[in-house]
Design an enzyme around this catalytic site. Sequence first.
Site, PDB file in Angstrom:
ATOM      1  N   GLY A 115     -26.462  13.370  72.245  1.00  0.00           N
ATOM      2  CA  GLY A 115     -25.258  14.193  72.223  1.00  0.00           C
ATOM      3  C   GLY A 115     -25.413  15.365  71.268  1.00  0.00           C
ATOM      4  CG  ASN A 116     -22.304  18.445  70.478  1.00  0.00           C
ATOM      5  OD1 ASN A 116     -23.006  19.342  70.912  1.00  0.00           O
ATOM      6  ND2 ASN A 116     -21.040  18.303  70.814  1.00  0.00           N
ATOM      7  CB  THR A 118     -29.092  13.715  69.678  1.00  0.00           C
ATOM      8  OG1 THR A 118     -28.601  12.445  69.269  1.00  0.00           O
ATOM      9  CG2 THR A 118     -30.511  13.587  70.166  1.00  0.00           C
ATOM     10  CG  ASP A 140     -17.370  12.459  73.165  1.00  0.00           C
ATOM     11  OD1 ASP A 140     -16.844  11.444  73.670  1.00  0.00           O
ATOM     12  OD2 ASP A 140     -17.653  12.561  71.957  1.00  0.00           O
ATOM     13  N   GLY A 183     -13.211  10.611  72.260  1.00  0.00           N
ATOM     14  CA  GLY A 183     -13.267  12.075  72.211  1.00  0.00           C
ATOM     15  C   GLY A 183     -12.715  12.540  70.879  1.00  0.00           C
ATOM     16  CD  GLU A 235     -12.589   8.926  69.276  1.00  0.00           C
ATOM     17  OE1 GLU A 235     -12.612   8.048  68.405  1.00  0.00           O
ATOM     18  OE2 GLU A 235     -13.564   9.211  69.987  1.00  0.00           O
TER      19      GLU A 235
HETATM   20  O1  F6P Z   1     -19.807  10.870  70.819  1.00  0.00           O
HETATM   21  C1  F6P Z   1     -19.603   9.780  71.638  1.00  0.00           C
HETATM   22  C2  F6P Z   1     -18.600   8.853  71.017  1.00  0.00           C
HETATM   23  O2  F6P Z   1     -18.443   7.775  71.898  1.00  0.00           O
HETATM   24  C3  F6P Z   1     -17.258   9.478  70.683  1.00  0.00           C
HETATM   25  O3  F6P Z   1     -16.426   9.611  71.792  1.00  0.00           O
HETATM   26  C4  F6P Z   1     -16.738   8.536  69.639  1.00  0.00           C
HETATM   27  O4  F6P Z   1     -15.829   9.160  68.786  1.00  0.00           O
HETATM   28  C5  F6P Z   1     -17.972   8.146  68.883  1.00  0.00           C
HETATM   29  O5  F6P Z   1     -19.048   8.334  69.777  1.00  0.00           O
HETATM   30  C6  F6P Z   1     -17.962   6.737  68.374  1.00  0.00           C
HETATM   31  O6  F6P Z   1     -19.089   6.550  67.618  1.00  0.00           O
HETATM   32  P1  F6P Z   1     -19.706   5.132  67.186  1.00  0.00           P
HETATM   33  O7  F6P Z   1     -20.484   4.613  68.349  1.00  0.00           O
HETATM   34  O8  F6P Z   1     -20.584   5.450  66.034  1.00  0.00           O
HETATM   35  O9  F6P Z   1     -18.564   4.237  66.858  1.00  0.00           O
END
Ligand code: F6P
Length: 361
Positions: A115-116, A118, A140, A183, A235
């Site tokens: 994702g971002n 990374t 996301d 999100g 969220e």
């Molecule tokens: O970036 C993807 C995501 O699933 C987000 O939507 C969420 O806020 C976050 O990762 C949750 O992160 P973790 O897996 O570290 O709890």
Amino acid sequence: MKRATRVGLITSGGDCQGLNAAIRGVGKALFHRVDNIEIYGMFDGYRGLIESDYKFMEPKDFSGILTEGGTILGTSRQRYVPGKDIVDDEGNSVIPQMLNTYNRLNLDCLVIMGGNGTQKSAKLISDAGMNVITLPKTIDNDIWGTDTTFGFQSAVDIATNVIDYLHSTASSHGRIFVVELMGRDAGWLTLQAGIGSGADVILIPEIPYDLNKVADMLIARRKAGRGFSIVACAEGAVSVDDVKLDEEESRRKRENSKHSTVSYEIAARLEQLTGQDTRVTVPGHYQRGGPPCAYDRVLATQFGVAAADLIINKQYGRMVAIQGGQITSIPLADAASKTKFLPVDHPMIQVARDIGISMGD
Ligand code: F6P
């Protein structure tokens, strides 16, 4: 015999559906199209590259994983110093260790899926002299330069399904349900699932909400004979008042709040304002689990094959993307420098408004 082309595979950051499909796409395409190929799978994201913890992958490793959720390589999050470094718990740079593994294995390229965060780390790795190709993955859908990411559509399907199921119990009891979807920064998932499931209110980070307006709408709905309501809430949704707080003030507010997440705070306030019984559902990581939907399987396969193409053509420092239905690639520097927020004038937001969904404003 021709020297082997050596490729390292990494899945990094939060997992999502389609990672294994993408791993499979890269591996199958490379074995199919390159005469002498060696593939090394790094374990647990960047950790494997840092600690030289990897496995030599054979063609059979890429079979039977298309439909599997998660990632067969494991994943982890690393500490990223914005634009500067990737560091360990003591604050020391781990990039030299990464370079060491890369050089020792004599790799031609790393294929990094993430994702971002990374993408940003991958840019630093590329700047340090390693050849890198990235694939955009996240539920996301907030990676700049690609219309969509794999994982997103699967999460939309799950979130939609959760709200579908809540409709019956909300209706039986005449309740308001606040459903908190993932999100942190972007509202793509909540908007899409909210429209797909017939939510009445959609709250996203990009449009600060006013609960007085939301409550007025919910009261009007009840007066019009609609006994229950569904609020799909990202969220990272934020109120018109809280959006004015700086980072430190927001942190303090979160720490002192008696509510564990934003949706509990919203539910408590809506119950007060409407007098209607209100419940919260947080599907959380359930949205990231299980098999990828068909769309994500196909997209991840296309992205994997495109990564193999870039390797064959020695086009490094790029992120595979989809734009206007066409698979393409963009400079990693572009993808890593921006976040794709949901534009507030996006046509899909207008679609929601045009069918009477409140966006909280
Ligand atoms: O970036 C993807 C995501 O699933 C987000 O939507 C969420 O806020 C976050 O990762 C949750 O992160 P973790 O897996 O570290 O709890």
